[in-house]
Design a protein around this motif. Structure first.
Motif, mmCIF file in Angstrom:
data_model
loop_
_atom_site.group_PDB
_atom_site.id
_atom_site.type_symbol
_atom_site.label_atom_id
_atom_site.label_comp_id
_atom_site.label_asym_id
_atom_site.label_seq_id
_atom_site.Cartn_x
_atom_site.Cartn_y
_atom_site.Cartn_z
ATOM 1 N N ASP A 25 0.829 -1.213 0.000
ATOM 2 C CA ASP A 25 0.000 0.000 0.000
ATOM 3 C C ASP A 25 0.860 1.259 0.000
ATOM 4 O O ASP A 25 0.541 2.248 -0.678
ATOM 5 C CB ASP A 25 -0.925 0.003 1.216
ATOM 6 C CG ASP A 25 -1.976 -1.096 1.152
ATOM 7 O OD1 ASP A 25 -2.251 -1.577 0.038
ATOM 8 O OD2 ASP A 25 -2.503 -1.472 2.210
ATOM 9 N N ASN A 28 2.130 1.856 -3.472
ATOM 10 C CA ASN A 28 1.108 2.402 -4.358
ATOM 11 C C ASN A 28 0.954 3.908 -4.178
ATOM 12 O O ASN A 28 0.777 4.648 -5.150
ATOM 13 C CB ASN A 28 -0.237 1.708 -4.097
ATOM 14 C CG ASN A 28 -0.277 0.296 -4.667
ATOM 15 O OD1 ASN A 28 0.366 0.014 -5.670
ATOM 16 N ND2 ASN A 28 -1.015 -0.588 -4.022
ATOM 17 N N VAL A 29 1.028 4.362 -2.932
ATOM 18 C CA VAL A 29 0.965 5.801 -2.675
ATOM 19 C C VAL A 29 2.205 6.497 -3.240
ATOM 20 O O VAL A 29 2.115 7.586 -3.822
ATOM 21 C CB VAL A 29 0.821 6.073 -1.173
ATOM 22 C CG1 VAL A 29 0.861 7.577 -0.886
ATOM 23 C CG2 VAL A 29 -0.476 5.481 -0.635
ATOM 24 N N ARG A 32 1.904 6.749 -6.982
ATOM 25 C CA ARG A 32 0.988 7.842 -7.337
ATOM 26 C C ARG A 32 1.687 9.185 -7.268
ATOM 27 O O ARG A 32 1.548 10.019 -8.171
ATOM 28 C CB ARG A 32 -0.220 7.827 -6.392
ATOM 29 C CG ARG A 32 -1.100 9.066 -6.492
ATOM 30 C CD ARG A 32 -2.213 9.043 -5.462
ATOM 31 N NE ARG A 32 -2.970 10.284 -5.461
ATOM 32 C CZ ARG A 32 -2.707 11.329 -4.692
ATOM 33 N NH1 ARG A 32 -1.700 11.273 -3.823
ATOM 34 N NH2 ARG A 32 -3.436 12.425 -4.767
ATOM 35 N N ASP A 101 -4.560 17.000 -0.779
ATOM 36 C CA ASP A 101 -5.224 15.695 -0.695
ATOM 37 C C ASP A 101 -6.311 15.687 0.369
ATOM 38 O O ASP A 101 -7.359 15.047 0.200
ATOM 39 C CB ASP A 101 -4.189 14.606 -0.380
ATOM 40 C CG ASP A 101 -3.294 14.295 -1.572
ATOM 41 O OD1 ASP A 101 -3.607 14.762 -2.680
ATOM 42 O OD2 ASP A 101 -2.278 13.600 -1.386
ATOM 43 N N ILE A 107 -7.591 11.869 0.636
ATOM 44 C CA ILE A 107 -7.292 11.094 1.844
ATOM 45 C C ILE A 107 -8.531 10.345 2.316
ATOM 46 O O ILE A 107 -8.442 9.180 2.755
ATOM 47 C CB ILE A 107 -6.740 12.019 2.952
ATOM 48 C CG1 ILE A 107 -5.351 12.533 2.551
ATOM 49 C CG2 ILE A 107 -6.656 11.283 4.282
ATOM 50 C CD1 ILE A 107 -4.711 13.438 3.571
ATOM 51 N N ARG A 109 -10.833 9.162 0.449
ATOM 52 C CA ARG A 109 -10.976 8.014 -0.446
ATOM 53 C C ARG A 109 -10.002 6.904 -0.052
ATOM 54 O O ARG A 109 -10.368 5.723 -0.055
ATOM 55 C CB ARG A 109 -10.722 8.446 -1.892
ATOM 56 C CG ARG A 109 -10.911 7.343 -2.918
ATOM 57 C CD ARG A 109 -10.711 7.863 -4.331
ATOM 58 N NE ARG A 109 -11.694 8.890 -4.659
ATOM 59 C CZ ARG A 109 -11.718 9.537 -5.824
ATOM 60 N NH1 ARG A 109 -10.795 9.273 -6.741
ATOM 61 N NH2 ARG A 109 -12.640 10.448 -6.051
ATOM 62 N N PHE A 110 -8.785 7.289 0.277
ATOM 63 C CA PHE A 110 -7.823 6.286 0.734
ATOM 64 C C PHE A 110 -8.325 5.582 1.999
ATOM 65 O O PHE A 110 -8.215 4.361 2.139
ATOM 66 C CB PHE A 110 -6.473 6.938 1.018
ATOM 67 C CG PHE A 110 -5.667 7.238 -0.212
ATOM 68 C CD1 PHE A 110 -5.727 6.433 -1.325
ATOM 69 C CD2 PHE A 110 -4.821 8.346 -0.243
ATOM 70 C CE1 PHE A 110 -4.977 6.706 -2.467
ATOM 71 C CE2 PHE A 110 -4.066 8.632 -1.370
ATOM 72 C CZ PHE A 110 -4.152 7.812 -2.483
ATOM 73 N N ARG A 111 -8.881 6.360 2.916
ATOM 74 C CA ARG A 111 -9.325 5.792 4.184
ATOM 75 C C ARG A 111 -10.516 4.858 4.003
ATOM 76 O O ARG A 111 -10.756 3.983 4.837
ATOM 77 C CB ARG A 111 -9.683 6.920 5.158
ATOM 78 C CG ARG A 111 -8.473 7.731 5.621
ATOM 79 C CD ARG A 111 -8.912 8.919 6.467
ATOM 80 N NE ARG A 111 -9.522 8.465 7.716
ATOM 81 C CZ ARG A 111 -8.844 8.228 8.823
ATOM 82 N NH1 ARG A 111 -7.531 8.402 8.847
ATOM 83 N NH2 ARG A 111 -9.460 7.827 9.923
ATOM 84 N N MET A 113 -10.798 2.786 1.554
ATOM 85 C CA MET A 113 -10.325 1.586 0.873
ATOM 86 C C MET A 113 -9.745 0.595 1.877
ATOM 87 O O MET A 113 -9.305 0.971 2.963
ATOM 88 C CB MET A 113 -9.242 1.959 -0.160
ATOM 89 C CG MET A 113 -9.736 2.806 -1.305
ATOM 90 S SD MET A 113 -8.390 3.233 -2.445
ATOM 91 C CE MET A 113 -9.289 4.166 -3.678
ATOM 92 N N MET A 115 -7.005 -0.579 2.799
ATOM 93 C CA MET A 115 -5.562 -0.408 2.742
ATOM 94 C C MET A 115 -5.043 -0.021 4.121
ATOM 95 O O MET A 115 -5.810 0.405 4.989
ATOM 96 C CB MET A 115 -5.169 0.662 1.715
ATOM 97 C CG MET A 115 -5.672 2.058 2.029
ATOM 98 S SD MET A 115 -5.292 3.266 0.723
ATOM 99 C CE MET A 115 -3.504 3.280 0.752
ATOM 100 N N VAL A 120 -0.734 6.088 3.795
ATOM 101 C CA VAL A 120 -0.863 7.455 3.277
ATOM 102 C C VAL A 120 0.266 8.336 3.785
ATOM 103 O O VAL A 120 0.921 9.056 3.017
ATOM 104 C CB VAL A 120 -2.233 8.047 3.668
ATOM 105 C CG1 VAL A 120 -2.358 9.483 3.157
ATOM 106 C CG2 VAL A 120 -3.362 7.197 3.124
#
Length: 278
Positions: A25, A28-29, A32, A101, A107, A109-111, A113, A115, A120
């Motif tokens: 994870d 992936n960040v 990005r 973000d 952020i 959206r990340f939270r 998911m 993950m 993050v």
């Protein structure tokens, strides 16, 4: 028609440890963040523009009027300071990205998911550290072009490079915390008002022993000054250190100061990130 789902291919994924997914994870960040820089290289050019312009101004316009303790060329004295200033100003870029973000729902959206929550923050830190490596390399190559020549040898250059990145690593968490704290990007841009005096009242441009006594003491105990003085020592820049304890132990304090900064601001950044959902 009956649709069957074969879960055999998911078994290896499910058997992987939690540590694997934390790293995956985080990567992936990082990917990005690096993709954004790849698509918008002007961001790195802008970040490098100010220190390069400062080198030209202070080195060539004002350099002849500057005094270096113990003699020596002012540009050789200036370059390690410019490297440290670039690393120090990096926390503004970190804060700007984090507030972008946070305010644009990235952020959140990340939270939402499945993950790792730490990905993050840690991904932002790794991304900024990789970008700092590129910035520092480009800036050193620029310094070599204008005539800067380190005399500390390869081991000294590597050690100075690591110490400069060590300072940047510590300030990343200051940027993450501030980026999650300020309400919008306009407020993040105002952080330059904090960074400017922090870098000016240091040994980047002038040795602390040439300042008035009280101001020189503040500059000497500035964490950035320790990294600058240690870099000059490791690069082999012939500059006489001051008489204070902090100046005589610059390399030691260039290691200690970032540890202290990280110990304070990393927990603050993590706590602030955890409070976003409350």
């Amino acid at each position: 028609m009956t649709v069957t789902t074969d879960t055999a291919d998911l078994t290896p994924m499910r058997s992987r440890s939690g540590g694997y997914w934390v790293v995956a994870d985080c990567w992936n960040v990082v990917r990005r963040g690096l993709t954004h820089y790849q698509r918008q290289p002007v961001n790195i050019a802008w970040q490098l523009g100010f220190p390069i312009l400062s080198v030209l101004m202070y080195g060539y316009v004002f350099g002849s009027a500057m005094t270096v303790p113990g003699g020596g060329d002012y540009r050789s004295f200036l370059m390690p300071g410019m490297f440290a200033m670039t690393m120090a100003f990096g926390f503004i870029n970190t804060a700007t990205v984090m507030v972008y973000d946070a305010t644009n729902g990235v952020i959140d959206r990340f939270r939402s998911m499945p993950m790792s929550p730490s990905a993050v923050v840690s991904g932002r830190g790794v991304t900024d550290l990789l970008v700092a490596c590129a910035e520092l390399t480009i800036l050193m190559l620029t310094a070599l072009v204008i005539g800067w020549r380190p005399e500390g040898g390869i081991p000294g250059m590597i050690a100075a490079f690591v110490l400069l990145l060590w300072l940047r690593f510590a300030l990343i968490w200051v940027g993450v915390w501030l980026g999650l704290l300020v309400p919008n990007q306009e407020a993040a841009g105002g952080l330059f008002a904090v960074a400017f005096p922090l870098t000016m009242i240091s040994s980047i441009f002038v040795a602390p022993q040439l300042m008035p006594g009280w101001l020189g003491a503040i500059a000497a105990w500035n964490p950035i000054s320790s990294t600058v003085a240690a870099s000059r020592e490791l690069f082999g820049t012939p500059v006489g250190a001051g008489d204070s304890w902090i100046e005589q132990h610059a390399v030691l304090m260039a290691v200690v100061w970032p540890i202290l900064i990280t110990a304070v601001f990393l927990p603050l950044a993590v706590r602030r990130f955890q409070r976003l959902s409350r």
